[in-house]
Design a protein around this motif. Structure first.
Motif, PDB file in Angstrom:
ATOM      1  N   ARG A  16       4.955  -0.679  -5.661  1.00  0.00           N
ATOM      2  CA  ARG A  16       3.789  -1.120  -4.893  1.00  0.00           C
ATOM      3  C   ARG A  16       2.505  -0.442  -5.356  1.00  0.00           C
ATOM      4  O   ARG A  16       2.529   0.639  -5.930  1.00  0.00           O
ATOM      5  CB  ARG A  16       3.981  -0.766  -3.405  1.00  0.00           C
ATOM      6  N   ASN A  20      -2.093  -1.313   2.038  1.00  0.00           N
ATOM      7  CA  ASN A  20      -1.295  -2.455   2.489  1.00  0.00           C
ATOM      8  C   ASN A  20      -1.826  -3.798   1.975  1.00  0.00           C
ATOM      9  O   ASN A  20      -1.046  -4.620   1.495  1.00  0.00           O
ATOM     10  CB  ASN A  20      -1.211  -2.464   4.016  1.00  0.00           C
ATOM     11  N   TYR A  23       0.032  -6.786   2.803  1.00  0.00           N
ATOM     12  CA  TYR A  23       1.392  -6.900   2.251  1.00  0.00           C
ATOM     13  C   TYR A  23       2.447  -7.142   3.331  1.00  0.00           C
ATOM     14  O   TYR A  23       3.322  -7.989   3.178  1.00  0.00           O
ATOM     15  CB  TYR A  23       1.738  -5.643   1.449  1.00  0.00           C
ATOM     16  N   SER A  24       2.376  -6.364   4.415  1.00  0.00           N
ATOM     17  CA  SER A  24       3.425  -6.440   5.451  1.00  0.00           C
ATOM     18  C   SER A  24       3.527  -7.845   6.031  1.00  0.00           C
ATOM     19  O   SER A  24       4.628  -8.380   6.193  1.00  0.00           O
ATOM     20  CB  SER A  24       3.145  -5.450   6.580  1.00  0.00           C
ATOM     21  N   GLN A  80      -0.428 -11.306  -6.263  1.00  0.00           N
ATOM     22  CA  GLN A  80       0.531 -10.242  -6.545  1.00  0.00           C
ATOM     23  C   GLN A  80      -0.106  -8.948  -7.041  1.00  0.00           C
ATOM     24  O   GLN A  80       0.388  -7.869  -6.766  1.00  0.00           O
ATOM     25  CB  GLN A  80       1.551 -10.751  -7.560  1.00  0.00           C
ATOM     26  N   TRP A  83      -0.683  -6.257  -4.476  1.00  0.00           N
ATOM     27  CA  TRP A  83       0.487  -5.646  -3.830  1.00  0.00           C
ATOM     28  C   TRP A  83       1.350  -4.842  -4.788  1.00  0.00           C
ATOM     29  O   TRP A  83       1.996  -3.883  -4.379  1.00  0.00           O
ATOM     30  CB  TRP A  83       1.356  -6.726  -3.184  1.00  0.00           C
ATOM     31  N   TYR A  84       1.358  -5.270  -6.040  1.00  0.00           N
ATOM     32  CA  TYR A  84       2.325  -4.665  -6.967  1.00  0.00           C
ATOM     33  C   TYR A  84       1.666  -4.111  -8.219  1.00  0.00           C
ATOM     34  O   TYR A  84       0.854  -4.783  -8.855  1.00  0.00           O
ATOM     35  CB  TYR A  84       3.363  -5.709  -7.417  1.00  0.00           C
TER      36      TYR A  84
END
Lengths: 103, 103
Positions: A16, A20, A23-24, A80, A83-84
């Motif tokens: 990650r 956040n 993301y959650s 993406q 988040w990553y």
């Protein structure tokens, strides 16, 4: 337990980014959506330094449909890269399995 | 990145018992042993409520040799029932992979 019916696993390994960035919520929507897809069997997930999510599917076609759907969901949101730092996806055919104990 | 060379993944999903019972030492020995086995490619691991360890191997023969070796290591010690309430092992052929970003 040995088995005869083959199925597929998608191994999603990721690191990650910090923070956040929605993301959650995204992860929850993605999981709910996967569970509603045709051919979905189940999902297992754990995260420490790296995250591993393995989803199980009845066929490669089910995975292709899920991939298309999830890419669409991601495109509607931040994407993406927020988040990553890194991820890797492996699409696998489960050839053999056995288990021990019970839950 | 698409790829042409196939390889294998062993997905080990587990729920631990309470307490350590020598588990940490065992896990370390098992990992070191795996890394020394012929045909070992890599391993990824994460644990929250469930643990997921995925090891990657060049061939099914390499997995069979590793299984025999690890069963022997376990038999020399307390045994799986002290460490695990439940586990499931899936032996899979990786058919396709792609990744994103870098570490």
């Amino acid at each position: 337990m040995e088995f005869n019916k083959s199925y597929y696993a998608v191994i999603f390994t990721s690191v990650r980014t910090e923070g956040n960035h929605g993301y959650s919520e995204m992860a929850r929507i993605m999981e709910d959506t996967a569970k509603g897809q045709p051919g979905f069997i189940g999902v297992e997930s754990a995260r420490n330094d790296i995250g591993i999510t393995v989803s199980y599917w009845e066929s490669k076609e089910a995975i292709t449909a899920w991939k298309k759907n999830s890419e669409h969901l991601i495109a509607q949101r931040k994407g993406q890269k927020d988040w990553y730092k890194w991820y890797k996806v492996r699409i696998c055919k489960v050839e053999r399995e056995y288990d021990f104990g019970s839950l």
